[in-house]
Design a protein around this motif. Structure first.
Motif, PDB file in Angstrom:
ATOM      1  N   GLY A 104       0.809  -1.204   0.000  1.00 57.11           N
ATOM      2  CA  GLY A 104       0.000   0.000   0.000  1.00 57.11           C
ATOM      3  C   GLY A 104       0.845   1.256   0.000  1.00 57.11           C
ATOM      4  N   THR A 105       2.013   1.187   0.561  1.00 61.32           N
ATOM      5  CA  THR A 105       2.838   2.379   0.668  1.00 61.32           C
ATOM      6  C   THR A 105       3.350   2.830  -0.690  1.00 61.32           C
ATOM      7  OG1 THR A 105       4.508   0.819   1.318  1.00 61.32           O
ATOM      8  CG2 THR A 105       3.670   2.256   3.034  1.00 61.32           C
TER       9      THR A 105
ATOM     10  N   ALA B 173      -3.018  10.039   4.733  1.00 68.18           N
ATOM     11  CA  ALA B 173      -2.227   8.819   4.612  1.00 68.18           C
ATOM     12  C   ALA B 173      -2.253   8.290   3.187  1.00 68.18           C
ATOM     13  CB  ALA B 173      -2.766   7.764   5.576  1.00 68.18           C
TER      14      ALA B 173
ATOM     15  N   ALA C 121       4.743  12.001   5.247  1.00 72.30           N
ATOM     16  CA  ALA C 121       3.515  11.418   5.771  1.00 72.30           C
ATOM     17  C   ALA C 121       3.844  10.290   6.728  1.00 72.30           C
ATOM     18  CB  ALA C 121       2.649  10.905   4.617  1.00 72.30           C
ATOM     19  N   GLN C 122       4.827   9.501   6.336  1.00 70.72           N
ATOM     20  CA  GLN C 122       5.276   8.390   7.161  1.00 70.72           C
ATOM     21  C   GLN C 122       5.720   8.879   8.540  1.00 70.72           C
ATOM     22  OE1 GLN C 122       5.544   5.112   6.215  1.00 70.72           O
ATOM     23  NE2 GLN C 122       6.409   4.545   8.195  1.00 70.72           N
TER      24      GLN C 122
ATOM     25  N   LEU D 238       2.625  10.720  10.546  1.00 75.88           N
ATOM     26  CA  LEU D 238       1.503   9.878  10.952  1.00 75.88           C
ATOM     27  C   LEU D 238       1.945   8.662  11.761  1.00 75.88           C
ATOM     28  CD1 LEU D 238      -0.710  10.036   7.754  1.00 75.88           C
ATOM     29  CD2 LEU D 238      -0.898  11.358   9.852  1.00 75.88           C
ATOM     30  N   ALA D 239       3.162   8.179  11.507  1.00 77.81           N
ATOM     31  CA  ALA D 239       3.598   6.989  12.229  1.00 77.81           C
ATOM     32  C   ALA D 239       4.432   7.332  13.467  1.00 77.81           C
ATOM     33  CB  ALA D 239       4.375   6.062  11.305  1.00 77.81           C
TER      34      ALA D 239
ATOM     35  N   VAL E 128       0.108   4.216   6.029  1.00 79.89           N
ATOM     36  CA  VAL E 128       1.466   4.696   6.303  1.00 79.89           C
ATOM     37  C   VAL E 128       2.208   3.775   7.255  1.00 79.89           C
ATOM     38  CG1 VAL E 128       1.096   7.133   5.891  1.00 79.89           C
ATOM     39  CG2 VAL E 128       0.664   6.193   8.148  1.00 79.89           C
ATOM     40  N   ARG E 129       1.459   2.920   7.923  1.00 75.37           N
ATOM     41  CA  ARG E 129       2.136   2.003   8.836  1.00 75.37           C
ATOM     42  C   ARG E 129       2.432   0.692   8.136  1.00 75.37           C
ATOM     43  NH1 ARG E 129      -2.324   3.356  12.573  1.00 75.37           N
ATOM     44  NH2 ARG E 129      -1.801   5.400  13.427  1.00 75.37           N
ATOM     45  N   GLY E 130       2.389   0.720   6.830  1.00 79.25           N
ATOM     46  CA  GLY E 130       2.781  -0.456   6.079  1.00 79.25           C
ATOM     47  C   GLY E 130       1.670  -1.474   5.909  1.00 79.25           C
ATOM     48  N   ALA E 131       0.442  -1.049   6.100  1.00 80.82           N
ATOM     49  CA  ALA E 131      -0.663  -1.989   5.951  1.00 80.82           C
ATOM     50  C   ALA E 131      -0.893  -2.307   4.484  1.00 80.82           C
ATOM     51  CB  ALA E 131      -1.924  -1.385   6.551  1.00 80.82           C
TER      52      ALA E 131
END
Lengths: 332, 364, 371
Positions: free
Chosen positions: B13-14, B242, B262-263, B266-267, C297-300
């Motif tokens: 998804g990233t 995101a 964004a990473q 948001l993370a 953004v958390r790699g999902a």
């Protein structure tokens, strides 16, 4: 579009028919039904005499039959009979017969309408553009000295009775300072120049007064529109502010403005007594007023019907114009 | 045309966003921007010193709640504040040109040509009485010396580009004949008609349904790849951020409080306000048993900002900063050592540790 | 402020609604539902005039077109769907702000679908509504005391001289300063106004509250405050909620059961896990897949992305058969010919799906990487 107009016309006709029934009902039946007879022989009339007059004029016939005659006259014209003898003819659309003046109401209306038309439509040429222009200028420069002055002036003028202002301006502008030519009616066909001269002062004074109301309306519309999202979009295209105001904002403002004007014009067409009285011209307003003072019921009924017709037609015209300027109301 | 797009299973998804090109040219540099509105009650400081950069082909999301100044700051780039009713300070450099103090004529040349804007409500953002095609053509005509028919053709082409079916016929229709999603597509077409270097999208999907929102976000991603424009995406929705943003700027009470990719933001956010935003939103996978963790209180009045850090009255961590500094001293918007482009405005000594130990465990 | 809210709600137990709270706990532990509200084949058609001929034709907008569900004591049912799906209309029918065209609404065994205004009055006390717009739904000329006190007075719940005290109590329950009873709505922020709306609904001690997008007009941080307040009330007072919202995250957070609506019909109903983790109707799957997700953004990594094409068709002339078929990637001939009934999943009556080709899809919304 054609279907729309047809449907609206159908509606207009049914409204007019309802008005005809109502007018007839109010003026020629019920408590008012002997009005014509009393007017002919005076208030000291004996019952017998009233009865005789009613009989000779056919006013004692059944209501439905009389109404039939009335409607037939409106559509095709009719003869006026007295005691079985034809005493006059009333051409279609026969609005009634004034027994006092032995004249058809239609003819009387025809005499005065040119004056009313001239006042109303001539005045329109002044107040529509003036109201729009000043309103836009005020709306665009909200809070500026010019805006404050115009809004103040407009409030002051609108708050003063029209007849007072008309009378004063009439006095000063025409008689004292002679800035404007004296008013009076000459038929257009006789002498266009004199006709025009006789109306100038009326148009200017009536137009100025009427425009003052619209300035505030247009200003309010404009302020509203100028802060709307689509005006912001227009600005963000990089077009000039003039285009934004006159092409985008005004375009959206004009629809509600038209509605206001349409209703107002229709009202004016059914008579503007003050204007006619102050400037000494005889339009439908004074025709009705005179009829009231002589208790000439058929004339009063006739002017009511004419007024109603203008209002119905005016509304129809406004709706059609609305369709032309606002595409979202197409076919509704 | 297929009904769905199904990328091969397992595509990360990233990778929705292409990798960042560090050498992309800078399109917009905003420095210490201030926007104030004098009112009868006093001076409203809507934007209070905001700085950021946007590069070609990249998307910066500006995040904040109502009154954070996110829209106001972007309107300033377009020169859309009434000069009589606003005061603008600092610097806005768009494509090398300074815009603070620029005349309306200068702005006119830039609008739509260099920077374009699309708005939240597509229903009210198009002129209700003008045909959609003509509205797009008008923007093209304002910047190109071409005939009306050429501009009209260009409008149809744009409608086609943004995925409006039957663009020929649609160009001759009025906005009310379009659905919400189609109107927003038309607005995007209008925004891109002059191939601007910068597109500002102010909550472009907030008024749309979620399936339509997904369409529009996809479209914006695709068009950015095609046109290479820089995009500023103004939004309150962190999930949208995101999905579409390369960089994020978080604003609070007219100030920038956090910036990064964004990473990063948001993370691993570094500012308690961002933490609060993240814990306020129930995710689609979080535990449902527990309560949400809202930010207490309300945003401050812009007429009367608290001294020190504007977020302090709502911040649960201000007591960890010694000497009451949060109440007395406005933290600077500082770069995190070793992380270029990563900035935050907070007095906390080690926000990363607090986030990792105390906040992050509650998010999932 | 949050702390205030919590304290205040805990205090609410003292106001003798604690009995209900105990009852509601029962439902949590076992599936022995005490049904309060049963809606069957509910429909609401709004007439629209169409002026294409000489005389206007009246067409029907089928805003709600055959909706059935029930609601048990203390339960929260989420109604989700996109604009025009009929979720708001359904809410207004249940509260009888609108009269249904057909169908039945049974509340505690009593048919209320077509009751007249007077006969409805006692039931109005039991079913309350919270509206979306915290600005438009409070009369700006009334003080808070009057807004919240009016229902108390109308229903004669509290002696006149005690109304003010009760209003103050309610303000405290919803986390507002009880000293503000004499203020006007414009003196409050959006979130506070929504709290006033909630206090008004609570004033009459309802059994069911229909909440129509109660937080969508609020800022994110304020949304969470109001959602927490509603969760507290649900727990402490045992009120059953019909929760209407378009935000899938909030619905998931708040609701035990979820009904997904499309074009005036329910396409899938189920418990939270059924809908969010094992959705079977293509529209439910598309909705979930379309929702933007922070976890990206958390790699999902979601399994697939479903993107619907086009817009929702007009409810005036909905597609034949299955209404979703015009946007569905699985549509076959049968979908146009036959309307799929809302059938239960095999061996699981609590999860029903209206689709000819139901199929479980998982991992549409990706879990974030644990790392």
């Amino acid at each position: 579009m054609i279907v729309y107009i047809a449907r609206r016309l159908l509606l207009a006709i049914s409204v007019l028919f309802a008005t005809i029934v109502l007018t007839f009902g109010l003026f020629f039946t019920g408590p008012a039904k002997d009005g014509v007879a009393y007017q002919i022989c005076g208030t000291k009339c004996t019952n017998q005499k009233v009865h005789d007059i009613n009989h000779s004029l056919g006013l004692d016939k059944p209501v439905v039959e009389q109404f039939g005659t009335y409607v037939k006259g409106l559509v095709a014209g009719r003869d006026i009979t007295n005691d079985g003898q034809v005493t006059g003819h009333c051409d279609a659309p026969c609005l009634g017969w004034s027994y006092v003046q032995s004249q058809s109401v239609t003819d009387q209306v025809k005499q005065v309408m040119p004056v009313t038309f001239a006042i109303v439509f001539g005045g329109m040429f002044i107040y529509i553009p003036l109201g729009l222009l000043l309103g836009v200028v005020c709306g665009r420069n909200r809070g500026s000295p010019l805006d404050r002055f115009l809004v103040g002036a407009s409030q002051l003028i609108s708050a003063t009775p029209y007849y007072a202002i008309a009378l004063l301006l009439n006095l000063y502008l025409i008689f004292t300072w002679k800035v404007l030519p004296a008013t009076g009616y000459t038929p257009l066909t006789e002498s266009p120049g004199t006709w025009f001269k006789g109306f100038i002062a009326i148009w200017v004074i009536f137009g100025l007064f009427a425009s003052m109301t619209y300035v505030r309306y247009v200003r309010a519309f404009m302020i509203n529109t100028l802060s709307s999202d689509f005006v912001r979009t227009a600005r963000s295209k990089g077009i000039s502010e003039r285009t934004v105001v006159w092409r985008h904002a005004l375009r959206a403002t004009i629809a509600p403005y038209l509605t206001l004007i349409g209703v107002e014009v229709a009202l004016q067409l059914s008579g503007s007594i003050f204007t006619e009285q102050v400037f000494n011209v005889r339009g439908i307003g004074r025709l009705g007023l005179d009829a009231i003072s002589t208790n000439d019921l058929p004339v009063i009924a006739g002017t009511v019907l004419v007024g109603a017709t203008f209002i119905v037609l005016g509304n129809l015209l406004v709706d059609l114009l609305y369709v032309a300027v606002d595409p979202t109301v197409k076919l509704t | 045309m297929t009904q769905t797009t199904t990328p091969p299973a397992g595509e990360p998804g990233t990778q929705r966003r292409p990798p960042l090109d560090p050498n992309a040219p800078v399109v917009l540099t905003v420095e210490d921007l201030k926007v104030q509105f004098p009112t009868e009650e006093g001076l409203i400081s809507a934007v209070n010193g905001v700085s950021y950069q946007v590069k070609a082909g990249q998307t910066l999301a500006i995040v904040g709640e109502s009154g954070s100044g996110k829209s106001v700051s972007s309107m300033a780039i377009m020169g859309l504040h009434d000069p009589k009713r606003s005061r603008i300070g600092g610097s806005i450099k768009l494509d090398g040109q300074e815009l603070v103090g620029a005349s309306q004529a200068e702005f006119r040349k830039l609008r739509s040509a260099t920077a374009a804007m699309i708005f939240q409500d597509p229903q009210s953002s198009l002129h209700p009485f003008k045909k959609v095609g003509a509205q797009i053509a008008e923007a093209y005509l304002a910047h190109h010396k071409v005939s009306k028919s050429v501009a009209a053709k260009r409008a149809v082409e744009m409608l086609d580009r943004v995925g409006v079916p039957n663009p020929d016929r649609r160009a001759k229709q009025y906005p009310f004949e379009f659905s919400g999603g189609m109107r927003q597509r038309a607005m995007i077409g209008l925004g891109l008609v002059n191939d601007p270097k910068l597109l500002i999208a102010d909550e472009p999907t907030t008024a749309l349904d979620v399936t339509v929102q997904a369409q529009i976000l996809d479209l914006m991603n695709d068009l950015q790849r095609e046109f290479g424009s820089a995009i500023i995406m103004i939004t309150h929705d962190l999930a949208v951020v995101a999905e579409v943003a390369d960089h994020v700027l978080v604003m609070y009470a007219g100030r920038s409080v956090e910036h990064g990719t964004a990473q990063q933001v948001l993370a691993n956010p570094r500012m308690p306000y961002t933490w609060g935003l993240l814990s306020s939103v129930p995710s689609l996978t979080a535990d449902v048993g527990s309560d949400l963790k809202p930010i207490p209180g309300n945003p401050p009045s812009l007429l009367n900002l608290p001294g020190g850090c504007s977020f302090r009255p709502r911040c649960a961590y201000s007591d960890r900063v010694p000497d009451n500094r949060c109440a007395t001293e406005l933290p600077e918007f500082l770069e995190v050592p070793g992380e270029p482009g990563r900035l935050s405005r907070c007095h906390l000594a080690d926000p990363a540790a607090i986030f990792a130990d105390e906040v992050a465990p509650n998010l999932e | 402020m949050t702390d205030n809210t919590t304290d205040a709600v805990e205090g609410a137990g003292a106001i003798d609604i604690s009995k209900r709270a105990e009852e509601s706990v029962v439902h949590e532990s076992q599936r022995d539902r005490e049904v309060l509200l049963t809606v069957k084949d509910l429909a609401k058609h709004f007439p629209v005039k169409e002026y294409s001929g000489l005389f206007p034709k009246t067409l029907q907008t089928r805003a709600v077109d055959g909706v059935s569900f029930d609601l048990a004591k203390g339960e929260t049912l989420g109604l989700v769907g996109e604009s025009g799906c009929g979720k708001t209309t359904t809410g207004r029918l249940v509260t009888r702000l609108l009269e249904p065209t057909s169908g039945s609404i049974e509340f505690e065994g009593r048919e209320i679908a077509h009751l007249k205004e007077k006969a409805l009055r006692p039931m109005r006390r039991d079913i309350q509504m919270i509206f979306q717009d915290p600005y438009g739904s409070l009369n700006p000329r009334f003080t808070v005391s009057k807004i919240i006190g009016a229902p108390l007075e109308i229903h004669g719940l509290v002696p006149k001289d005690k109304i003010k005290a009760r209003v103050q109590e309610l303000l405290e329950i919803v986390g507002l300063n009880p000293e503000h009873v004499n203020r006007y709505p414009n003196e409050f922020s959006g979130g506070q106004r929504q709290r006033i709306g909630i206090a008004r609904a609570l004033a009459v001690e309802p059994k069911v509250v229909v909440a129509d997008e109660p937080v969508s007009a609020l800022d994110v941080s304020i949304q969470a405050q109001v959602m927490n307040l509603m969760s507290q009330l649900r727990r402490d007072l045992g009120i059953a909620f019909v929760f209407i919202a378009h935000d899938l995250g909030i619905v998931r957070h708040f609701c035990d059961r979820i009904a997904v609506m499309y074009l005036g019909k329910i396409v899938e109903v189920g418990d939270r896990e059924d809908i969010y983790e094992k959705p079977q109707h293509p529209y439910t799957q598309a909705l979930l897949s379309a929702a933007p997700d922070l976890n990206v953004v958390r790699g999902a990594v979601p399994n697939e992305r479903i993107r619907l094409i086009g817009d929702v068709p007009s409810p005036i002339d909905p597609p034949s058969g299955c209404r979703f078929r015009t946007r569905c990637w699985k549509a076959q001939e049968i979908c146009a010919a036959e309307e799929p009934p809302l059938d239960p999943e095999d061996g699981k009556p609590s999860h029903t799906i209206a689709c000819h080709f139901p199929e479980v899809k998982t991992n549409l919304v990706a879990e974030a990487d644990a790392s």
